[in-house]
Scaffold this active site. Structure first.
Site, short mmCIF file in Angstrom:
data_model
loop_
_atom_site.label_atom_id
_atom_site.label_comp_id
_atom_site.label_asym_id
_atom_site.label_seq_id
_atom_site.Cartn_x
_atom_site.Cartn_y
_atom_site.Cartn_z
N HIS A 16 -30.20 -11.60 16.03
CA HIS A 16 -31.87 -11.76 17.11
C HIS A 16 -30.81 -12.54 18.43
O HIS A 16 -31.30 -14.28 17.93
CB HIS A 16 -32.77 -11.88 17.44
CG HIS A 16 -34.41 -12.34 17.41
ND1 HIS A 16 -35.55 -12.72 17.47
CD2 HIS A 16 -33.82 -12.34 18.95
CE1 HIS A 16 -35.46 -12.31 18.42
NE2 HIS A 16 -35.24 -12.40 19.35
N HIS A 18 -29.91 -12.69 22.65
CA HIS A 18 -30.15 -11.73 23.75
C HIS A 18 -28.61 -12.34 24.66
O HIS A 18 -28.90 -13.58 24.70
CB HIS A 18 -31.46 -12.33 24.58
CG HIS A 18 -32.12 -12.05 24.17
ND1 HIS A 18 -32.68 -10.94 24.17
CD2 HIS A 18 -33.22 -12.25 22.86
CE1 HIS A 18 -34.32 -10.56 23.66
NE2 HIS A 18 -34.29 -11.82 22.79
N HIS A 196 -39.32 -6.88 19.50
CA HIS A 196 -40.11 -8.45 19.33
C HIS A 196 -41.91 -8.19 19.59
O HIS A 196 -41.86 -7.15 19.60
CB HIS A 196 -39.74 -9.21 20.67
CG HIS A 196 -39.06 -9.34 21.18
ND1 HIS A 196 -37.77 -9.25 21.27
CD2 HIS A 196 -38.42 -10.82 21.11
CE1 HIS A 196 -36.41 -9.64 21.54
NE2 HIS A 196 -37.32 -10.95 21.72
N GLU A 199 -44.60 -13.07 19.08
CA GLU A 199 -43.86 -13.85 19.12
C GLU A 199 -45.80 -14.96 19.77
O GLU A 199 -45.41 -16.34 18.94
CB GLU A 199 -42.96 -13.57 19.98
CG GLU A 199 -42.39 -14.40 20.74
CD GLU A 199 -41.28 -14.94 22.06
OE1 GLU A 199 -40.86 -13.66 22.13
OE2 GLU A 199 -40.30 -15.28 21.81
N ASP A 277 -32.06 -16.34 19.28
CA ASP A 277 -33.16 -15.69 20.40
C ASP A 277 -32.14 -15.61 21.30
O ASP A 277 -30.67 -15.28 21.92
CB ASP A 277 -34.20 -16.17 19.90
CG ASP A 277 -34.58 -15.45 21.21
OD1 ASP A 277 -35.22 -14.61 20.92
OD2 ASP A 277 -36.24 -16.10 21.26
N ASP A 278 -32.07 -17.26 22.22
CA ASP A 278 -31.37 -17.51 24.06
C ASP A 278 -31.01 -18.89 23.75
O ASP A 278 -31.46 -19.97 23.79
CB ASP A 278 -32.72 -17.66 24.45
CG ASP A 278 -33.18 -16.03 24.71
OD1 ASP A 278 -32.33 -15.08 25.60
OD2 ASP A 278 -34.60 -16.27 24.50
N1 ADE Z 1 -36.08 -12.30 26.23
C1 ADE Z 1 -34.79 -12.98 26.20
N2 ADE Z 1 -35.97 -13.64 25.46
C2 ADE Z 1 -36.77 -13.49 24.80
C3 ADE Z 1 -37.96 -13.17 24.19
N3 ADE Z 1 -37.91 -15.30 22.87
N4 ADE Z 1 -38.88 -13.32 23.73
C4 ADE Z 1 -39.00 -12.22 24.46
N5 ADE Z 1 -37.79 -11.83 25.52
C5 ADE Z 1 -37.09 -12.33 25.21
ZN ZN Z 2 -35.43 -12.39 21.18
#
Ligand code: ADE
Ligand code: ZN
Length: 335
Positions: A16, A18, A196, A199, A277-278
């Site tokens: 997970h 991006h 996703h 969340e 995630d990011d």
């Molecule tokens: N796109 C990038 N990060 C995300 C996240 N945490 N939730 C939903 N879409 C995303």
């Molecule tokens: Zn994500």
């Protein structure tokens, strides 16, 4: 970049992440300069100061804005190479990388530019780092599902090197069922399915992702805990949940890391694994997520190894690659 020795955290699979969320401020600045793009920030410190969020949407606004620096295939390749280099330090042995085709196509970037750029770098991961890798195209739930369908058809026509599809972007008020047809087409073409869900959205979106989209893995899923019946099912069916602790804190899904439900999720017998995630936006890559939860919850090396084994078992790799990675985790545990 962390100076910490990598062996404090286990070798793992990153399921997970991006790729656009790995754009560090310095890279954004470099790419903008290279393409003469005027960014709406005074300098890098001004950009860095924006990396504070109220919720998912406030993050997404910055995330999509910063992507404008990605124009050429070389930009996508450089971003991906930088991620792989950092991921190797983090102990990532296998990655299933998300990208957001629509976010680039909506800006006039060709789909082939995006896919070719990312894939050209990804194709070198094994030789350079001994890291297996694959690509998952995510569709944006806050854009028209008809557009997602069109992009999926293009991906299929061009025989893009993607192993599966996902669903991301703003969650509230965009239920998974809107994307039923897209997921059905992907499935009938042999693509793997993730989404996703849970969340920021309700537990029912997790149920829809499973029952309507027929996903094999749920990204986040933390809101499932509000629904004991759903939790019982996730445990019974051992549905993988890719949990991103630092992301949940940064986007205020939980007030502090100490209040994160990760220990309760482990205790409940859910098949969870830990991801970033990011990472450029949320304070760290997968190793930083491991050390953060270890520090706050005092997890043992065996518990960290179990999270890594869960990641490997939740991935879409072959049985022989799975055995190799279990061996690497066992060796780490014996260190
Ligand atoms: N796109 C990038 N990060 C995300 C996240 N945490 N939730 C939903 N879409 C995303
Ligand atoms: Zn994500």
């Amino acid at each position: 970049m962390s100076e910490r020795p990598a062996n404090l955290t286990p070798p793992t699979a990153e399921l997970h992440v991006h790729i656009e969320g790995t754009l560090e401020p310095e890279t954004i600045w470099e790419l903008a300069t290279r393409s003469s793009i005027e960014l709406p920030y005074e300098d890098i410190d001004d950009l860095r100061s924006r990396y504070r969020f109220e919720d998912l949407q406030s993050f997404l606004d910055l995330y999509y804005q910063n992507m404008q620096v990605l124009v050429t295939a070389q930009d996508f390749a450089d971003m991906t190479s930088a991620y792989l280099q950092r991921a190797a330090v983090a102990g990532v042995k296998h990655v299933e990388l998300f990208f957001d085709p629509q976010a680039h196509m909506a800006r006039g970037v060709e789909l082939t530019t995006v896919v070719d750029g990312i894939f050209s770098a990804l194709a070198e991961s094994t030789e350079r780092y001994g890291m297996s890798s694959s690509l998952i195209a995510c569709f944006m739930r806050d854009r028209d599902p008809a557009e997602a369908m069109h992009v999926l058809q293009q991906l299929l026509e061009m025989e893009a090197p993607v192993i599966g599809i996902g669903l991301d972007s703003a969650e509230r008020d965009y239920p998974p069922r809107l994307f039923e047809e897209i997921f059905a087409l992907a499935r009938s073409n042999g693509l793997r399915l993730v989404a996703h869900a849970g969340e920021e959205g309700p537990a029912d979106y997790v149920r829809q992702a499973l029952d309507v989209l027929r996903v094999e893995r749920v990204d986040h899923g933390v809101q499932s805990l509000a629904d004991p019946e759903l939790v019982a099912r996730l445990v019974r069916e051992q549905i993988p949940l890719t949990v991103c602790p630092l992301s949940n804190v940064a986007l205020r899904g939980v007030p502090t890391l100490a209040e994160h439900p990760l220990p309760a999720m482990l205790e409940a017998g859910l098949k969870i694994s830990v991801h970033s995630d990011d990472p450029a936006y949320f304070g760290g890559y997968v190793d930083t997520n491991y050390t953060a939860i270890q520090g706050v919850f005092g997890l043992s090396r065996e518990q960290l190894a179990q999270l890594a084994r869960n990641a490997v078992d939740s991935s879409f790799i072959s049985p022989s690659r799975t055995r190799e990675l279990h061996g690497e985790i066992d060796r780490w545990l014996a260190e």
